[in-house]
Design a protein around this motif. Structure first.
Motif, PDB file in Angstrom:
ATOM      1  N   ILE A  10      36.661 -25.992  14.826  1.00 54.26           N
ATOM      2  CA  ILE A  10      35.952 -27.253  15.028  1.00 54.26           C
ATOM      3  C   ILE A  10      35.476 -27.739  13.675  1.00 54.26           C
ATOM      4  O   ILE A  10      34.998 -26.967  12.847  1.00 54.26           O
ATOM      5  CB  ILE A  10      34.760 -27.067  16.000  1.00 54.26           C
ATOM      6  N   GLY A  11      35.655 -29.018  13.422  1.00 53.66           N
ATOM      7  CA  GLY A  11      35.281 -29.580  12.130  1.00 53.66           C
ATOM      8  C   GLY A  11      33.978 -30.342  12.201  1.00 53.66           C
ATOM      9  O   GLY A  11      33.422 -30.565  13.280  1.00 53.66           O
ATOM     10  N   PRO A  12      33.449 -30.750  11.059  1.00 54.26           N
ATOM     11  CA  PRO A  12      32.178 -31.478  11.039  1.00 54.26           C
ATOM     12  C   PRO A  12      32.260 -32.878  11.634  1.00 54.26           C
ATOM     13  O   PRO A  12      31.230 -33.487  11.926  1.00 54.26           O
ATOM     14  CB  PRO A  12      31.831 -31.539   9.547  1.00 54.26           C
ATOM     15  N   GLU A  13      33.490 -33.395  11.832  1.00 51.18           N
ATOM     16  CA  GLU A  13      33.656 -34.749  12.364  1.00 51.18           C
ATOM     17  C   GLU A  13      34.120 -34.698  13.811  1.00 51.18           C
ATOM     18  O   GLU A  13      35.050 -33.970  14.161  1.00 51.18           O
ATOM     19  CB  GLU A  13      34.672 -35.527  11.533  1.00 51.18           C
ATOM     20  N   LEU A  14      33.457 -35.461  14.668  1.00 49.79           N
ATOM     21  CA  LEU A  14      33.906 -35.586  16.054  1.00 49.79           C
ATOM     22  C   LEU A  14      35.228 -36.323  16.101  1.00 49.79           C
ATOM     23  O   LEU A  14      36.171 -35.917  16.760  1.00 49.79           O
ATOM     24  CB  LEU A  14      32.844 -36.317  16.884  1.00 49.79           C
ATOM     25  N   PHE A  15      35.300 -37.441  15.368  1.00 45.59           N
ATOM     26  CA  PHE A  15      36.566 -38.137  15.166  1.00 45.59           C
ATOM     27  C   PHE A  15      36.398 -39.083  13.989  1.00 45.59           C
ATOM     28  O   PHE A  15      35.280 -39.397  13.559  1.00 45.59           O
ATOM     29  CB  PHE A  15      37.007 -38.900  16.425  1.00 45.59           C
ATOM     30  N   PHE A  24      36.162 -44.272   8.333  1.00 48.15           N
ATOM     31  CA  PHE A  24      34.885 -44.078   9.008  1.00 48.15           C
ATOM     32  C   PHE A  24      34.956 -42.811   9.848  1.00 48.15           C
ATOM     33  O   PHE A  24      36.003 -42.495  10.417  1.00 48.15           O
ATOM     34  CB  PHE A  24      34.543 -45.276   9.908  1.00 48.15           C
ATOM     35  N   ALA A  25      33.866 -42.077   9.903  1.00 49.36           N
ATOM     36  CA  ALA A  25      33.850 -40.823  10.655  1.00 49.36           C
ATOM     37  C   ALA A  25      32.543 -40.702  11.439  1.00 49.36           C
ATOM     38  O   ALA A  25      31.477 -41.091  10.952  1.00 49.36           O
ATOM     39  CB  ALA A  25      34.000 -39.627   9.720  1.00 49.36           C
ATOM     40  N   ILE A  26      32.652 -40.175  12.640  1.00 50.63           N
ATOM     41  CA  ILE A  26      31.489 -39.857  13.452  1.00 50.63           C
ATOM     42  C   ILE A  26      31.258 -38.360  13.310  1.00 50.63           C
ATOM     43  O   ILE A  26      32.091 -37.550  13.727  1.00 50.63           O
ATOM     44  CB  ILE A  26      31.703 -40.223  14.932  1.00 50.63           C
ATOM     45  N   ARG A  27      30.153 -37.981  12.687  1.00 54.58           N
ATOM     46  CA  ARG A  27      29.889 -36.582  12.379  1.00 54.58           C
ATOM     47  C   ARG A  27      28.913 -35.970  13.375  1.00 54.58           C
ATOM     48  O   ARG A  27      27.994 -36.630  13.856  1.00 54.58           O
ATOM     49  CB  ARG A  27      29.326 -36.457  10.948  1.00 54.58           C
ATOM     50  N   TRP A  28      29.130 -34.688  13.651  1.00 54.23           N
ATOM     51  CA  TRP A  28      28.257 -33.967  14.572  1.00 54.23           C
ATOM     52  C   TRP A  28      26.808 -33.990  14.095  1.00 54.23           C
ATOM     53  O   TRP A  28      25.881 -34.094  14.902  1.00 54.23           O
ATOM     54  CB  TRP A  28      28.725 -32.514  14.705  1.00 54.23           C
ATOM     55  N   TYR A  29      26.621 -33.894  12.785  1.00 58.49           N
ATOM     56  CA  TYR A  29      25.258 -33.826  12.249  1.00 58.49           C
ATOM     57  C   TYR A  29      24.501 -35.121  12.517  1.00 58.49           C
ATOM     58  O   TYR A  29      23.334 -35.111  12.910  1.00 58.49           O
ATOM     59  CB  TYR A  29      25.313 -33.528  10.754  1.00 58.49           C
ATOM     60  N   ALA A  30      25.184 -36.250  12.299  1.00 59.99           N
ATOM     61  CA  ALA A  30      24.550 -37.545  12.566  1.00 59.99           C
ATOM     62  C   ALA A  30      24.246 -37.694  14.058  1.00 59.99           C
ATOM     63  O   ALA A  30      23.176 -38.177  14.444  1.00 59.99           O
ATOM     64  CB  ALA A  30      25.454 -38.678  12.094  1.00 59.99           C
ATOM     65  N   LEU A  31      25.179 -37.268  14.900  1.00 61.26           N
ATOM     66  CA  LEU A  31      24.952 -37.343  16.346  1.00 61.26           C
ATOM     67  C   LEU A  31      23.781 -36.461  16.764  1.00 61.26           C
ATOM     68  O   LEU A  31      23.016 -36.811  17.663  1.00 61.26           O
ATOM     69  CB  LEU A  31      26.220 -36.923  17.094  1.00 61.26           C
ATOM     70  N   ALA A  32      23.647 -35.301  16.116  1.00 60.13           N
ATOM     71  CA  ALA A  32      22.532 -34.405  16.438  1.00 60.13           C
ATOM     72  C   ALA A  32      21.203 -35.071  16.119  1.00 60.13           C
ATOM     73  O   ALA A  32      20.242 -34.991  16.902  1.00 60.13           O
ATOM     74  CB  ALA A  32      22.670 -33.092  15.659  1.00 60.13           C
ATOM     75  N   TYR A  33      21.121 -35.745  14.968  1.00 60.74           N
ATOM     76  CA  TYR A  33      19.894 -36.455  14.600  1.00 60.74           C
ATOM     77  C   TYR A  33      19.580 -37.539  15.626  1.00 60.74           C
ATOM     78  O   TYR A  33      18.452 -37.666  16.115  1.00 60.74           O
ATOM     79  CB  TYR A  33      20.044 -37.085  13.211  1.00 60.74           C
ATOM     80  N   ILE A  34      20.596 -38.339  15.947  1.00 58.22           N
ATOM     81  CA  ILE A  34      20.384 -39.452  16.875  1.00 58.22           C
ATOM     82  C   ILE A  34      19.968 -38.937  18.247  1.00 58.22           C
ATOM     83  O   ILE A  34      18.997 -39.414  18.850  1.00 58.22           O
ATOM     84  CB  ILE A  34      21.664 -40.308  16.980  1.00 58.22           C
ATOM     85  N   ALA A  35      20.721 -37.948  18.759  1.00 64.98           N
ATOM     86  CA  ALA A  35      20.413 -37.412  20.091  1.00 64.98           C
ATOM     87  C   ALA A  35      19.044 -36.742  20.115  1.00 64.98           C
ATOM     88  O   ALA A  35      18.282 -36.895  21.078  1.00 64.98           O
ATOM     89  CB  ALA A  35      21.500 -36.416  20.514  1.00 64.98           C
ATOM     90  N   LEU A 150      19.488 -29.107  18.292  1.00 69.66           N
ATOM     91  CA  LEU A 150      20.731 -29.836  18.022  1.00 69.66           C
ATOM     92  C   LEU A 150      21.064 -29.835  16.538  1.00 69.66           C
ATOM     93  O   LEU A 150      22.230 -29.689  16.155  1.00 69.66           O
ATOM     94  CB  LEU A 150      20.601 -31.268  18.540  1.00 69.66           C
ATOM     95  N   GLY A 151      20.059 -29.988  15.696  1.00 66.19           N
ATOM     96  CA  GLY A 151      20.302 -30.011  14.262  1.00 66.19           C
ATOM     97  C   GLY A 151      20.824 -28.688  13.732  1.00 66.19           C
ATOM     98  O   GLY A 151      21.767 -28.649  12.937  1.00 66.19           O
ATOM     99  N   ARG A 152      20.231 -27.574  14.190  1.00 65.34           N
ATOM    100  CA  ARG A 152      20.706 -26.257  13.737  1.00 65.34           C
ATOM    101  C   ARG A 152      22.093 -25.961  14.301  1.00 65.34           C
ATOM    102  O   ARG A 152      22.918 -25.318  13.638  1.00 65.34           O
ATOM    103  CB  ARG A 152      19.720 -25.170  14.165  1.00 65.34           C
ATOM    104  N   SER A 153      22.360 -26.410  15.516  1.00 61.39           N
ATOM    105  CA  SER A 153      23.705 -26.240  16.081  1.00 61.39           C
ATOM    106  C   SER A 153      24.722 -27.012  15.258  1.00 61.39           C
ATOM    107  O   SER A 153      25.842 -26.534  15.013  1.00 61.39           O
ATOM    108  CB  SER A 153      23.727 -26.709  17.538  1.00 61.39           C
ATOM    109  N   ALA A 154      24.345 -28.221  14.796  1.00 63.44           N
ATOM    110  CA  ALA A 154      25.237 -29.013  13.952  1.00 63.44           C
ATOM    111  C   ALA A 154      25.452 -28.334  12.602  1.00 63.44           C
ATOM    112  O   ALA A 154      26.552 -28.400  12.041  1.00 63.44           O
ATOM    113  CB  ALA A 154      24.667 -30.414  13.763  1.00 63.44           C
TER     114      ALA A 154
END
Length: 297
Positions: A10-15, A24-35, A150-154
């Motif tokens: 699994i990579g750092p980018e969702l897609f 442009f990339a949607i990253r797990w880390y950014a999603l973790a912050y938002i969620a 979520l942040g530590r999981s990311a």
């Protein structure tokens, strides 16, 4: 190494996608912050809508104030987290490259800096809306652990902030030259998944404790108590995990392989531990003051 867990595919980018030649990339880390922020906000809304949970059965924040709180917290987390990382972990680098302070998409956020940023934002919010500061802080304390989980999981998904080398059966073989640079170890190097240790301690366990105290034990009736529990709980968890977490590279030298910033003979404390000790102490003080009714008189 007898047994270890391969890092998941699994990579750092969702897609990622391209538009007009720009990537442009949607990253797990950014999603973790938002969620994490949105889940926390919903928890604050839930707490504020239940007057019976609070002292004198009066919610400390109006519905309009809770709506405004989100803006304050987002600014506090991002600005405080980034400035904290710059000052606590790489001041010399960013002094030489000040423009890169703005490059938050490259990573580099410090929880302790984010905490200070949120504290300042909370003071400004309380003054603007006339909300009791400690009660508002208690609501945020209950709301924070989901974001930590979520942040530590990311962090784990990104393959960053990994732990020290280990031969325990749940050690993880993180990818990358730096992760595999383990002096004295031949072959693949397994490391503690310290990001997941933090996710469990700071997110799941501390979060469950705070929710139980808030919803079942009437802790919100004692302003400052849950803020103290959060600070003491996080400080303790982070201090413990630092024994398994790899220190930042700038603190590690041949004579200081564990990256201690304060040396006590052969022992010492890391930067994470040094920053967590005041949190633990302040948390215990707040718990005592809350039980004495300091902010209820």
């Amino acid at each position: 190494m007898v047994f270890a867990i391969p890092f998941p595919e699994i990579g750092p980018e969702l897609f990622a996608f391209s538009i007009a030649g720009f990537e442009f990339a949607i990253r797990w880390y950014a999603l973790a912050y938002i969620a994490g922020i949105l889940i926390g906000w919903q928890i604050v809304k839930s707490l504020s809508s239940r007057p019976a949970l609070w002292r004198n059965e009066t919610s400390p924040m109006s519905r309009e104030a809770v709506e405004d709180l989100l803006t304050f917290i987002v600014l506090g987390v991002i600005l405080g987290g980034r400035i904290g990382f710059v000052l606590f972990y790489q001041p010399a680098y960013y002094l030489a490259n000040p423009v890169e302070i703005l490059f938050i998409w490259q990573g580099g956020m410090a929880f302790h800096g984010g905490l200070l940023g949120v504290a300042l934002a909370l003071v400004l919010f309380a003054r603007k809306h006339g909300a009791p500061l400690m009660s508002a802080a208690d609501a945020l304390a209950v709301a924070t652990p989901p974001g930590l989980f979520l942040g530590r999981s990311a962090n784990f998904i990104n393959g960053e902030l990994w732990g020290r080398p280990t031969d325990l059966p749940w050690g993880v073989i993180f990818p990358g030259l730096r992760a595999q640079d383990c002096p004295g170890i031949e072959g693949l190097c397994a490391r503690h998944p310290s990001q997941l240790y933090e996710a469990v301690l700071e997110g799941l366990i501390l979060g469950a404790l705070l929710l139980w105290l808030a919803y079942r034990k009437g802790a919100l009736k004692w302003p400052g108590q849950l803020t103290g529990v959060f600070l003491a709980g996080y400080g303790t968890a982070r201090f413990i995990v630092e024994f398994f977490r790899q220190a930042d590279a700038q603190f590690i030298t041949p004579g200081n392989p564990f990256g201690h910033v304060v040396r006590l003979g052969e022992a010492g404390v890391t930067m994470g531990q040094l920053l967590s000790l005041p949190m633990l102490a302040l948390g215990l003080v707040l718990i005592a003051l809350a039980r004495w009714g300091t902010w209820t008189r």
